[in-house]
Design a protein around this motif. Structure first.
Motif, PDB file in Angstrom:
ATOM      1  N   PHE A  26      27.718  30.360  27.372  1.00  0.00           N
ATOM      2  CA  PHE A  26      28.837  31.195  27.817  1.00  0.00           C
ATOM      3  C   PHE A  26      30.170  30.516  27.531  1.00  0.00           C
ATOM      4  CE2 PHE A  26      32.032  32.089  31.071  1.00  0.00           C
ATOM      5  CZ  PHE A  26      32.234  33.439  30.845  1.00  0.00           C
ATOM      6  N   TYR A  27      30.300  29.253  27.932  1.00  0.00           N
ATOM      7  CA  TYR A  27      31.587  28.570  27.774  1.00  0.00           C
ATOM      8  C   TYR A  27      31.913  28.291  26.315  1.00  0.00           C
ATOM      9  CZ  TYR A  27      32.027  28.104  32.797  1.00  0.00           C
ATOM     10  OH  TYR A  27      32.174  28.385  34.135  1.00  0.00           O
ATOM     11  N   ARG A  28      30.888  28.254  25.467  1.00  0.00           N
ATOM     12  CA  ARG A  28      31.128  28.076  24.038  1.00  0.00           C
ATOM     13  C   ARG A  28      31.838  29.299  23.453  1.00  0.00           C
ATOM     14  NH1 ARG A  28      25.802  27.505  21.671  1.00  0.00           N
ATOM     15  NH2 ARG A  28      25.677  25.731  23.087  1.00  0.00           N
ATOM     16  N   ASN A  29      31.590  30.467  24.041  1.00  0.00           N
ATOM     17  CA  ASN A  29      32.168  31.715  23.527  1.00  0.00           C
ATOM     18  C   ASN A  29      33.299  32.260  24.387  1.00  0.00           C
ATOM     19  OD1 ASN A  29      30.280  32.323  21.220  1.00  0.00           O
ATOM     20  ND2 ASN A  29      28.778  32.259  22.870  1.00  0.00           N
ATOM     21  N   SER A  30      33.495  31.695  25.574  1.00  0.00           N
ATOM     22  CA  SER A  30      34.453  32.289  26.509  1.00  0.00           C
ATOM     23  C   SER A  30      35.886  32.242  25.998  1.00  0.00           C
ATOM     24  CB  SER A  30      34.353  31.583  27.871  1.00  0.00           C
ATOM     25  OG  SER A  30      34.673  30.209  27.740  1.00  0.00           O
ATOM     26  N   ALA A  31      36.241  31.180  25.279  1.00  0.00           N
ATOM     27  CA  ALA A  31      37.622  31.077  24.778  1.00  0.00           C
ATOM     28  C   ALA A  31      37.941  32.211  23.813  1.00  0.00           C
ATOM     29  CB  ALA A  31      37.831  29.719  24.102  1.00  0.00           C
ATOM     30  N   ASP A  32      36.994  32.530  22.929  1.00  0.00           N
ATOM     31  CA  ASP A  32      37.205  33.630  21.985  1.00  0.00           C
ATOM     32  C   ASP A  32      37.326  34.960  22.718  1.00  0.00           C
ATOM     33  OD1 ASP A  32      37.111  31.924  19.824  1.00  0.00           O
ATOM     34  OD2 ASP A  32      34.960  32.175  19.515  1.00  0.00           O
ATOM     35  N   LEU A  33      36.498  35.166  23.747  1.00  0.00           N
ATOM     36  CA  LEU A  33      36.545  36.417  24.501  1.00  0.00           C
ATOM     37  C   LEU A  33      37.854  36.532  25.271  1.00  0.00           C
ATOM     38  CD1 LEU A  33      32.867  36.588  25.839  1.00  0.00           C
ATOM     39  CD2 LEU A  33      33.889  37.943  24.007  1.00  0.00           C
ATOM     40  N   GLU A  34      38.320  35.438  25.841  1.00  0.00           N
ATOM     41  CA  GLU A  34      39.592  35.464  26.575  1.00  0.00           C
ATOM     42  C   GLU A  34      40.752  35.789  25.643  1.00  0.00           C
ATOM     43  OE1 GLU A  34      39.998  31.766  28.558  1.00  0.00           O
ATOM     44  OE2 GLU A  34      38.353  32.138  29.960  1.00  0.00           O
ATOM     45  N   GLN A  35      40.667  35.297  24.410  1.00  0.00           N
ATOM     46  CA  GLN A  35      41.730  35.588  23.440  1.00  0.00           C
ATOM     47  C   GLN A  35      41.686  37.056  23.014  1.00  0.00           C
ATOM     48  OE1 GLN A  35      41.664  33.040  20.031  1.00  0.00           O
ATOM     49  NE2 GLN A  35      43.587  33.825  19.197  1.00  0.00           N
ATOM     50  N   LEU A  36      40.476  37.597  22.845  1.00  0.00           N
ATOM     51  CA  LEU A  36      40.333  39.008  22.453  1.00  0.00           C
ATOM     52  C   LEU A  36      40.827  39.929  23.559  1.00  0.00           C
ATOM     53  CD1 LEU A  36      39.251  41.149  20.442  1.00  0.00           C
ATOM     54  CD2 LEU A  36      37.059  40.983  21.638  1.00  0.00           C
ATOM     55  N   TYR A  37      40.420  39.653  24.781  1.00  0.00           N
ATOM     56  CA  TYR A  37      40.835  40.471  25.922  1.00  0.00           C
ATOM     57  C   TYR A  37      42.057  39.803  26.566  1.00  0.00           C
ATOM     58  CZ  TYR A  37      36.214  42.581  25.323  1.00  0.00           C
ATOM     59  OH  TYR A  37      35.103  43.214  24.823  1.00  0.00           O
ATOM     60  N   GLY A  38      43.175  39.930  25.888  1.00  0.00           N
ATOM     61  CA  GLY A  38      44.386  39.239  26.325  1.00  0.00           C
ATOM     62  C   GLY A  38      44.907  39.683  27.673  1.00  0.00           C
ATOM     63  N   SER A  39      44.617  40.913  28.076  1.00  0.00           N
ATOM     64  CA  SER A  39      45.105  41.417  29.361  1.00  0.00           C
ATOM     65  C   SER A  39      44.079  41.252  30.470  1.00  0.00           C
ATOM     66  CB  SER A  39      45.476  42.900  29.237  1.00  0.00           C
ATOM     67  OG  SER A  39      44.352  43.662  28.838  1.00  0.00           O
ATOM     68  N   ALA A  40      43.028  40.466  30.205  1.00  0.00           N
ATOM     69  CA  ALA A  40      41.979  40.263  31.209  1.00  0.00           C
ATOM     70  C   ALA A  40      42.540  39.520  32.422  1.00  0.00           C
ATOM     71  CB  ALA A  40      40.811  39.490  30.608  1.00  0.00           C
ATOM     72  N   ILE A  41      41.909  39.755  33.565  1.00  0.00           N
ATOM     73  CA  ILE A  41      42.299  39.106  34.816  1.00  0.00           C
ATOM     74  C   ILE A  41      41.230  38.081  35.170  1.00  0.00           C
ATOM     75  CG2 ILE A  41      42.764  39.461  37.269  1.00  0.00           C
ATOM     76  CD1 ILE A  41      43.620  42.324  36.560  1.00  0.00           C
ATOM     77  N   THR A  42      41.634  36.835  35.352  1.00  0.00           N
ATOM     78  CA  THR A  42      40.700  35.764  35.717  1.00  0.00           C
ATOM     79  C   THR A  42      40.725  35.565  37.230  1.00  0.00           C
ATOM     80  OG1 THR A  42      41.032  34.657  33.589  1.00  0.00           O
ATOM     81  CG2 THR A  42      40.102  33.352  35.375  1.00  0.00           C
ATOM     82  N   LEU A  43      39.536  35.568  37.828  1.00  0.00           N
ATOM     83  CA  LEU A  43      39.413  35.469  39.275  1.00  0.00           C
ATOM     84  C   LEU A  43      38.573  34.258  39.653  1.00  0.00           C
ATOM     85  CD1 LEU A  43      38.548  39.193  40.088  1.00  0.00           C
ATOM     86  CD2 LEU A  43      40.784  38.119  40.216  1.00  0.00           C
ATOM     87  N   ASN A  44      38.843  33.727  40.829  1.00  0.00           N
ATOM     88  CA  ASN A  44      38.010  32.675  41.387  1.00  0.00           C
ATOM     89  C   ASN A  44      36.770  33.313  42.000  1.00  0.00           C
ATOM     90  OD1 ASN A  44      36.870  30.476  42.643  1.00  0.00           O
ATOM     91  ND2 ASN A  44      38.410  30.357  44.269  1.00  0.00           N
ATOM     92  N   GLY A  45      35.636  33.170  41.326  1.00  0.00           N
ATOM     93  CA  GLY A  45      34.408  33.767  41.827  1.00  0.00           C
ATOM     94  C   GLY A  45      33.676  32.897  42.822  1.00  0.00           C
ATOM     95  N   ASP A  46      34.208  31.701  43.113  1.00  0.00           N
ATOM     96  CA  ASP A  46      33.541  30.768  44.019  1.00  0.00           C
ATOM     97  C   ASP A  46      34.081  30.945  45.437  1.00  0.00           C
ATOM     98  OD1 ASP A  46      31.840  28.759  44.828  1.00  0.00           O
ATOM     99  OD2 ASP A  46      33.223  27.140  44.293  1.00  0.00           O
ATOM    100  N   GLN A  47      33.964  32.161  45.941  1.00  0.00           N
ATOM    101  CA  GLN A  47      34.385  32.478  47.302  1.00  0.00           C
ATOM    102  C   GLN A  47      33.559  33.658  47.794  1.00  0.00           C
ATOM    103  OE1 GLN A  47      38.536  33.782  47.337  1.00  0.00           O
ATOM    104  NE2 GLN A  47      38.421  34.246  45.146  1.00  0.00           N
ATOM    105  N   ASP A  48      33.824  34.062  49.020  1.00  0.00           N
ATOM    106  CA  ASP A  48      33.051  35.164  49.598  1.00  0.00           C
ATOM    107  C   ASP A  48      33.049  36.359  48.650  1.00  0.00           C
ATOM    108  OD1 ASP A  48      31.889  36.455  52.237  1.00  0.00           O
ATOM    109  OD2 ASP A  48      33.363  37.866  51.421  1.00  0.00           O
ATOM    110  N   PRO A  49      31.877  36.975  48.379  1.00  0.00           N
ATOM    111  CA  PRO A  49      31.811  38.057  47.399  1.00  0.00           C
ATOM    112  C   PRO A  49      32.701  39.245  47.739  1.00  0.00           C
ATOM    113  CG  PRO A  49      29.751  37.869  48.635  1.00  0.00           C
ATOM    114  CD  PRO A  49      30.542  36.648  48.920  1.00  0.00           C
ATOM    115  N   TYR A  50      32.923  39.500  49.017  1.00  0.00           N
ATOM    116  CA  TYR A  50      33.770  40.638  49.373  1.00  0.00           C
ATOM    117  C   TYR A  50      35.249  40.318  49.172  1.00  0.00           C
ATOM    118  CZ  TYR A  50      29.544  42.776  51.086  1.00  0.00           C
ATOM    119  OH  TYR A  50      28.288  43.297  51.140  1.00  0.00           O
ATOM    120  N   THR A  51      35.595  39.052  49.231  1.00  0.00           N
ATOM    121  CA  THR A  51      36.954  38.646  48.872  1.00  0.00           C
ATOM    122  C   THR A  51      37.173  38.829  47.374  1.00  0.00           C
ATOM    123  OG1 THR A  51      36.988  37.031  50.674  1.00  0.00           O
ATOM    124  CG2 THR A  51      38.616  36.762  48.915  1.00  0.00           C
ATOM    125  N   VAL A  52      36.158  38.428  46.587  1.00  0.00           N
ATOM    126  CA  VAL A  52      36.220  38.631  45.140  1.00  0.00           C
ATOM    127  C   VAL A  52      36.361  40.115  44.832  1.00  0.00           C
ATOM    128  CG1 VAL A  52      35.004  38.339  42.951  1.00  0.00           C
ATOM    129  CG2 VAL A  52      34.859  36.560  44.703  1.00  0.00           C
TER     130      VAL A  52
END
Length: 419
Positions: free
Chosen positions: A376-402
């Motif tokens: 995943f991390y090998r390809n994530s940089a390319d995906l982040e560049q393609l989806y320039g308007s993507a929103i990055t979230l902290n997924g390491d918290q309560d799922p309902y907060t996410v």
């Protein structure tokens, strides 16, 4: 008054509603079919039927027609309704909401003059005009008749009723309404309307949500997709589940996928996209929207998705630290007797007897999880560049907060990036 609704993604159908317009203004019959636009504006034949059918029944008939497959896929033109505030509220209650509203405005004297010149062919029902659209054939000219109810007095009465109602209809469509002068050549009116209909509103919130969730294995994509599907009635599309269902149902695609499952090999992208296209092209995905997870895993798959027209209008990256992923996955266990799932930290087995017989899915082994995360991390940089308007979230918290953060990202306009 012309109302136009639609989402301006290439794969989305356009939906335009047309409601009451003053006598003397034509409906948008010249709108190009490729746009599938709708316009609010009264026409005499439509107005006649509106006066003879109760609003509740009329709106019900419209709802049934707009739910048919051609309207869902291609879009629609709704002409002659709403004429009143009551009709506008009934339509909105059913979720029929235009994206663009155009009010065609002209002086009453001009409208009366236009109306007086109308003539109708009793054989074909075609409407002509003594000044603007006179038929060249003498045979048609001789049989044209003056329509009923177009005298100067009757037209003035209709205009009075129109002005009384339109001031109560317009507030139903704030921020999406544009007034265009109809006292100019039809071509100019058309292109002004077309330009407005093809424009995007200031908000980028999707009309039909097409949500893409990206993140490493164990980041919680499946749970968030289920929560979104439950609250917003989106179609939950899990790529891996689609492949398993195709094999289980022994479909044509399933027979092609089966050998790859048996050899524990990756399904080719071309076959995977065929299965995915078959699902995303179904009516519920087109009408309700979807939340997709499990694909794309790399840039090639993302380009394939875009080339097929499945462009998400909201993309979220769920960012979870490596240690948290390992903790979530490698401690999962299953009871082979009852099928119950446990987690040695978050949901431990109630007895030592159960704990002694618990098994670990080979996919949750530490080495397997590391391989998936590395991929995943090998390809994530390319995906982040393609989806320039993507929103990055902290997924390491309560799922309902996410979920609350994801929900906010869907409802609110996309943030503008400062160059």
């Amino acid at each position: 008054m012309e109302c136009c609704q639609g989402h301006h993604q290439p794969q989305d159908p356009e939906r335009l509603g047309t409601g009451a317009h003053p006598p003397g203004l034509p409906g948008p019959t010249s709108a190009p079919s490729r746009l599938d636009k709708g316009v609010f504006g009264p026409s005499f034949c439509v107005s006649f039927f509106l006066q003879t059918i109760p609003s509740a029944l009329l709106v019900q008939l419209i709802q049934e027609r707009l739910a048919e497959e051609d309207c869902v896929k291609r879009g629609w033109i709704l002409d002659g309704i709403p004429e009143t505030r009551e009709q506008a509220l009934r339509i909105q209650t059913l979720g029929i909401t235009p994206r663009h509203v155009i009010v065609l405005s002209a002086p009453d004297t001009v409208l009366i003059e236009r109306n007086l010149g109308k003539r109708i062919d009793p054989q074909t029902g075609e409407i002509y005009h003594t000044t603007f659209d006179w038929p060249p054939e003498s045979e048609i000219q001789n049989r044209l008749m003056v329509p009923e109810d177009i005298s100067e007095l009757e037209t003035a009465q209709k205009l009075l009723e129109y002005h009384r109602n339109i001031v109560r209809v317009i507030p139903s469509y704030p921020k999406i309404l544009k007034v265009i002068s109809a006292d100019q050549p039809c071509v100019d009116v058309f292109y002004q309307a077309l330009t407005y209909v093809q424009s995007n509103h200031r908000t980028n919130a999707p009309f039909t949500p097409r949500v893409l969730l990206l993140g490493p294995v164990g980041s919680g994509k499946s749970l968030q997709a289920a929560l979104l599907a439950q609250k917003y009635r989106l179609v939950n599309v899990c790529c891996g589940q689609l492949l398993k269902e195709a094999v289980a149902d022994r479909t044509t695609f399933g027979e092609l996928i089966q050998p790859f499952f048996e050899k524990e090999m990756a399904v080719p992208d071309s076959l995977l996209m065929k299965v995915l296209s078959q699902r995303l092209d179904q009516q519920d995905c087109i009408q309700k929207g979807w939340v997709l997870h499990g694909v794309p895993r790399d840039l090639d798959q993302a380009h394939l998705l875009n080339s097929l027209g499945y462009n998400p209008n909201r993309v979220f990256f769920l960012n979870v630290p490596f240690d948290s992923i390992m903790e979530r996955l490698t401690l999962r266990r299953i009871d082979p007797v009852t099928g119950e799932r446990y987690h040695l930290m978050y949901k431990p087995p109630p007895t030592m007897e159960i704990q002694a017989r618990l098994l670990q899915n080979p996919k949750d082994a530490e080495e397997q999880v590391k391989l998936k995360m590395d991929l995943f991390y090998r390809n994530s940089a390319d995906l982040e560049q393609l989806y320039g308007s993507a929103i990055t979230l902290n997924g390491d918290q309560d799922p309902y907060t996410v979920f609350e953060y994801i929900e906010s990202g869907i409802i609110n306009p996309l943030p503008k990036k400062i160059p």
